[in-house]
Design a protein around this motif. Sequence first.
Motif, PDB file in Angstrom:
ATOM      1  N   VAL A  80      -8.300   8.307  -2.442  1.00  9.61           N
ATOM      2  CA  VAL A  80      -7.849   7.149  -1.677  1.00  9.61           C
ATOM      3  C   VAL A  80      -9.059   6.303  -1.321  1.00  9.61           C
ATOM      4  N   THR A  90      -8.479  13.462  -2.126  1.00 12.52           N
ATOM      5  CA  THR A  90      -7.408  14.076  -1.355  1.00 12.52           C
ATOM      6  C   THR A  90      -7.821  15.515  -1.073  1.00 12.52           C
ATOM      7  N   ALA A 139       3.430   3.889  -1.110  1.00 12.50           N
ATOM      8  CA  ALA A 139       3.102   3.761   0.311  1.00 12.50           C
ATOM      9  C   ALA A 139       1.910   4.604   0.734  1.00 12.50           C
ATOM     10  N   THR A 140       1.576   5.648  -0.027  1.00  9.68           N
ATOM     11  CA  THR A 140       0.515   6.550   0.405  1.00  9.68           C
ATOM     12  C   THR A 140      -0.877   6.035   0.088  1.00  9.68           C
ATOM     13  N   GLU A 180       0.833  13.709  -2.934  1.00  6.95           N
ATOM     14  CA  GLU A 180       0.478  12.450  -2.289  1.00  6.95           C
ATOM     15  C   GLU A 180       0.343  12.540  -0.776  1.00  6.95           C
ATOM     16  N   GLU A 181       0.956  13.555  -0.136  1.00 10.13           N
ATOM     17  CA  GLU A 181       0.864  13.664   1.316  1.00 10.13           C
ATOM     18  C   GLU A 181      -0.466  14.252   1.770  1.00 10.13           C
ATOM     19  N   ARG A 182      -1.262  14.754   0.857  1.00 10.28           N
ATOM     20  CA  ARG A 182      -2.469  15.482   1.245  1.00 10.28           C
ATOM     21  C   ARG A 182      -3.720  14.651   1.014  1.00 10.28           C
ATOM     22  N   VAL A 194      -2.475   6.806  -2.558  1.00  6.55           N
ATOM     23  CA  VAL A 194      -3.157   7.804  -3.379  1.00  6.55           C
ATOM     24  C   VAL A 194      -3.250   7.325  -4.822  1.00  6.55           C
TER      25      VAL A 194
END
Length: 84
Positions: free
Chosen positions: A12, A5, A26-27, A75-77, A29
Amino acid sequence: GYTATLDCRGYVYCNDGYLMGGGSGATGVIACWPNQLYDQKTGVCTYWQSVDTSECPKFDGSMMMPEATDSNANEERFFCGVSA
């Protein structure tokens, strides 16, 4: 293969530039343990002091304290090379 990440707090699974998953949620990660970062060169999570953080553009060193745990895997990165 596996890609860190942007903050190296996890990784990921990517294939041909696309996120394929690997982690829970859902991510996709896969989070490293607290106070560990994903080392892109060795392909494993390891102690943050051992990782070349110049490869982690979103890494904030002030968040990594040896005496504290980090429950935020950000998790968004993540980035696989293809923008949505």
